[in-house]
Design a protein around this motif. Structure first.
Motif, mmCIF file in Angstrom:
data_model
loop_
_atom_site.group_PDB
_atom_site.id
_atom_site.type_symbol
_atom_site.label_atom_id
_atom_site.label_comp_id
_atom_site.label_asym_id
_atom_site.label_seq_id
_atom_site.Cartn_x
_atom_site.Cartn_y
_atom_site.Cartn_z
ATOM 1 N N ALA A 243 9.975 7.635 -12.234
ATOM 2 C CA ALA A 243 10.654 6.894 -11.162
ATOM 3 C C ALA A 243 9.633 6.375 -10.158
ATOM 4 O O ALA A 243 9.708 5.224 -9.707
ATOM 5 N N ASN A 244 8.663 7.206 -9.806
ATOM 6 C CA ASN A 244 7.626 6.774 -8.874
ATOM 7 C C ASN A 244 6.782 5.637 -9.446
ATOM 8 O O ASN A 244 6.412 4.716 -8.717
ATOM 9 N N ILE A 245 6.490 5.686 -10.734
ATOM 10 C CA ILE A 245 5.739 4.592 -11.365
ATOM 11 C C ILE A 245 6.536 3.290 -11.260
ATOM 12 O O ILE A 245 5.995 2.237 -10.909
ATOM 13 N N GLY A 246 7.828 3.351 -11.538
ATOM 14 C CA GLY A 246 8.666 2.153 -11.456
ATOM 15 C C GLY A 246 8.738 1.592 -10.049
ATOM 16 O O GLY A 246 8.564 0.384 -9.831
ATOM 17 N N MET A 247 8.975 2.454 -9.055
ATOM 18 C CA MET A 247 9.043 1.985 -7.667
ATOM 19 C C MET A 247 7.682 1.501 -7.186
ATOM 20 O O MET A 247 7.592 0.513 -6.451
ATOM 21 N N GLY A 248 6.613 2.189 -7.621
ATOM 22 C CA GLY A 248 5.269 1.774 -7.233
ATOM 23 C C GLY A 248 4.901 0.428 -7.823
ATOM 24 O O GLY A 248 4.356 -0.442 -7.139
ATOM 25 N N ALA A 249 5.221 0.223 -9.091
ATOM 26 C CA ALA A 249 4.939 -1.067 -9.730
ATOM 27 C C ALA A 249 5.711 -2.184 -9.030
ATOM 28 O O ALA A 249 5.170 -3.273 -8.792
ATOM 29 N N ALA A 250 6.964 -1.919 -8.658
ATOM 30 C CA ALA A 250 7.743 -2.915 -7.923
ATOM 31 C C ALA A 250 7.108 -3.199 -6.567
ATOM 32 O O ALA A 250 7.009 -4.355 -6.143
ATOM 33 N N GLY A 251 6.627 -2.160 -5.891
ATOM 34 C CA GLY A 251 6.000 -2.332 -4.586
ATOM 35 C C GLY A 251 4.766 -3.214 -4.625
ATOM 36 O O GLY A 251 4.454 -3.915 -3.659
ATOM 37 N N LEU A 252 4.068 -3.209 -5.739
ATOM 38 C CA LEU A 252 2.884 -4.067 -5.868
ATOM 39 C C LEU A 252 3.258 -5.541 -5.835
ATOM 40 O O LEU A 252 2.425 -6.397 -5.513
ATOM 41 N N LEU A 253 4.519 -5.858 -6.135
ATOM 42 C CA LEU A 253 4.981 -7.248 -6.113
ATOM 43 C C LEU A 253 5.184 -7.771 -4.691
ATOM 44 O O LEU A 253 5.537 -8.941 -4.502
ATOM 45 N N TRP B 181 0.816 -1.223 0.000
ATOM 46 C CA TRP B 181 0.000 0.000 0.000
ATOM 47 C C TRP B 181 0.849 1.272 0.000
ATOM 48 O O TRP B 181 0.623 2.175 -0.797
ATOM 49 N N GLY B 182 1.805 1.357 0.920
ATOM 50 C CA GLY B 182 2.559 2.593 1.119
ATOM 51 C C GLY B 182 3.588 2.884 0.054
ATOM 52 O O GLY B 182 3.830 4.042 -0.282
ATOM 53 N N VAL B 183 4.206 1.836 -0.472
ATOM 54 C CA VAL B 183 5.163 2.014 -1.563
ATOM 55 C C VAL B 183 4.464 1.771 -2.895
ATOM 56 O O VAL B 183 4.509 2.619 -3.791
ATOM 57 N N GLY B 184 3.812 0.619 -3.021
ATOM 58 C CA GLY B 184 3.221 0.226 -4.303
ATOM 59 C C GLY B 184 2.143 1.169 -4.802
ATOM 60 O O GLY B 184 2.330 1.885 -5.788
ATOM 61 N N THR B 185 1.023 1.202 -4.087
ATOM 62 C CA THR B 185 -0.088 2.027 -4.597
ATOM 63 C C THR B 185 0.207 3.513 -4.454
ATOM 64 O O THR B 185 -0.145 4.298 -5.325
ATOM 65 N N ARG B 186 0.873 3.898 -3.358
ATOM 66 C CA ARG B 186 1.135 5.325 -3.127
ATOM 67 C C ARG B 186 2.027 5.906 -4.211
ATOM 68 O O ARG B 186 1.731 6.950 -4.805
ATOM 69 N N LEU B 187 3.158 5.250 -4.491
ATOM 70 C CA LEU B 187 4.074 5.800 -5.489
ATOM 71 C C LEU B 187 3.541 5.633 -6.904
ATOM 72 O O LEU B 187 3.775 6.493 -7.757
ATOM 73 N N LEU B 188 2.801 4.565 -7.161
ATOM 74 C CA LEU B 188 2.217 4.395 -8.494
ATOM 75 C C LEU B 188 1.217 5.507 -8.793
ATOM 76 O O LEU B 188 1.274 6.135 -9.857
ATOM 77 N N VAL B 189 0.326 5.778 -7.864
ATOM 78 C CA VAL B 189 -0.664 6.852 -8.067
ATOM 79 C C VAL B 189 0.038 8.205 -8.188
ATOM 80 O O VAL B 189 -0.275 8.998 -9.086
ATOM 81 N N ALA B 190 0.987 8.468 -7.294
ATOM 82 C CA ALA B 190 1.714 9.748 -7.361
ATOM 83 C C ALA B 190 2.423 9.893 -8.700
ATOM 84 O O ALA B 190 2.386 10.961 -9.326
ATOM 85 N N GLY B 191 3.057 8.815 -9.158
ATOM 86 C CA GLY B 191 3.762 8.864 -10.440
ATOM 87 C C GLY B 191 2.836 9.124 -11.604
ATOM 88 O O GLY B 191 3.154 9.912 -12.504
ATOM 89 N N LEU B 192 1.684 8.471 -11.605
ATOM 90 C CA LEU B 192 0.723 8.692 -12.691
ATOM 91 C C LEU B 192 0.237 10.139 -12.710
ATOM 92 O O LEU B 192 0.110 10.741 -13.785
ATOM 93 N N VAL B 193 0.002 10.698 -11.536
ATOM 94 C CA VAL B 193 -0.423 12.104 -11.460
ATOM 95 C C VAL B 193 0.700 13.011 -11.967
ATOM 96 O O VAL B 193 0.461 13.946 -12.737
ATOM 97 N N GLN B 194 1.942 12.733 -11.557
ATOM 98 C CA GLN B 194 3.062 13.574 -11.977
ATOM 99 C C GLN B 194 3.303 13.487 -13.473
ATOM 100 O O GLN B 194 3.535 14.509 -14.135
ATOM 101 N N VAL B 195 3.247 12.307 -14.039
ATOM 102 C CA VAL B 195 3.475 12.137 -15.477
ATOM 103 C C VAL B 195 2.368 12.818 -16.284
ATOM 104 O O VAL B 195 2.614 13.369 -17.353
ATOM 105 N N SER B 196 1.158 12.794 -15.748
ATOM 106 C CA SER B 196 0.028 13.405 -16.463
ATOM 107 C C SER B 196 0.043 14.932 -16.379
ATOM 108 O O SER B 196 -0.744 15.597 -17.039
ATOM 109 N N GLY B 197 0.938 15.481 -15.557
ATOM 110 C CA GLY B 197 1.036 16.937 -15.449
ATOM 111 C C GLY B 197 0.185 17.509 -14.344
ATOM 112 O O GLY B 197 0.154 18.718 -14.137
ATOM 113 N N GLY B 198 -0.496 16.672 -13.581
ATOM 114 C CA GLY B 198 -1.320 17.161 -12.483
ATOM 115 C C GLY B 198 -0.546 17.198 -11.184
ATOM 116 O O GLY B 198 0.621 16.821 -11.119
ATOM 117 N N GLY B 199 -1.202 17.641 -10.150
ATOM 118 C CA GLY B 199 -0.615 17.622 -8.819
ATOM 119 C C GLY B 199 0.280 18.812 -8.551
ATOM 120 O O GLY B 199 0.595 19.598 -9.434
#
Length: 156
Positions: A84-94, A41-59
């Motif tokens: 970077a956050n998307i990569g770390m978040g995707a890894a965290g989901l594992l 939750w804290g690494v996987g979903t948190r960083l994945l969501v943050a990364g998606l928002v950052q890449v999309s230009g939001g936040g």
């Protein structure tokens, strides 16, 4: 308001609830169980969501960089941090794959811990930055506790 609910859910509520449910149903070592859920939750979903928002230009990330106007450089840096956050978040989901909690979460957990420590002395943080600082520290410490527990068990 949605940011606060999501971040508190991802970094406090969901790891605790998931860990309690797993311990009640399956049992296990509490450090490993809660560590796994904090990574998921804290690494996987948190960083994945943050990364998606950052890449999309939001936040708010580009604004936090301190520029009075968000220019091309700030947008580029925000998108790169997002990838970077998307990569770390995707890894965290594992983390839910047996034996993968620590390797899946170590980079993201260390990143969050160091980011939280670097944000601590910053003056004039807004409410989002204060929440991000403290939840980064919570998740980072949870991953470090997991790492120490796994290391001690391996050396025993």
């Amino acid at each position: 308001m949605g940011y606060f609910v999501l971040v508190i859910a991802q970094t406090i509520v969901l790891p605790i609830v998931s860990g309690v449910v797993e311990l009640a149903v399956v049992g296990g070592d509490p450090v490993l169980v809660f560590g796994r859920w904090w990574v998921f939750w804290g690494v996987g979903t948190r960083l994945l969501v943050a990364g998606l928002v950052q890449v999309s230009g939001g936040g708010p990330t580009a604004e936090i960089l301190g520029s009075s106007t968000v220019g091309v450089a700030e947008k580029q840096l925000t998108r790169e941090l997002g990838t970077a956050n998307i990569g770390m978040g995707a890894a965290g989901l594992l983390a839910l794959v047996p034996g993968w909690s620590l390797p899946a979460g170590l980079a993201g957990g260390v990143f969050l811990l160091v980011a939280g420590l670097m944000h601590l002395p910053k003056k004039g943080k807004n409410r989002q930055e204060v929440l991000a600082t403290w939840t980064d520290l919570v998740v980072g410490v949870a991953v470090v506790v997991l790492a120490v527990d796994v290391l001690v068990a391996a050396l025993a």
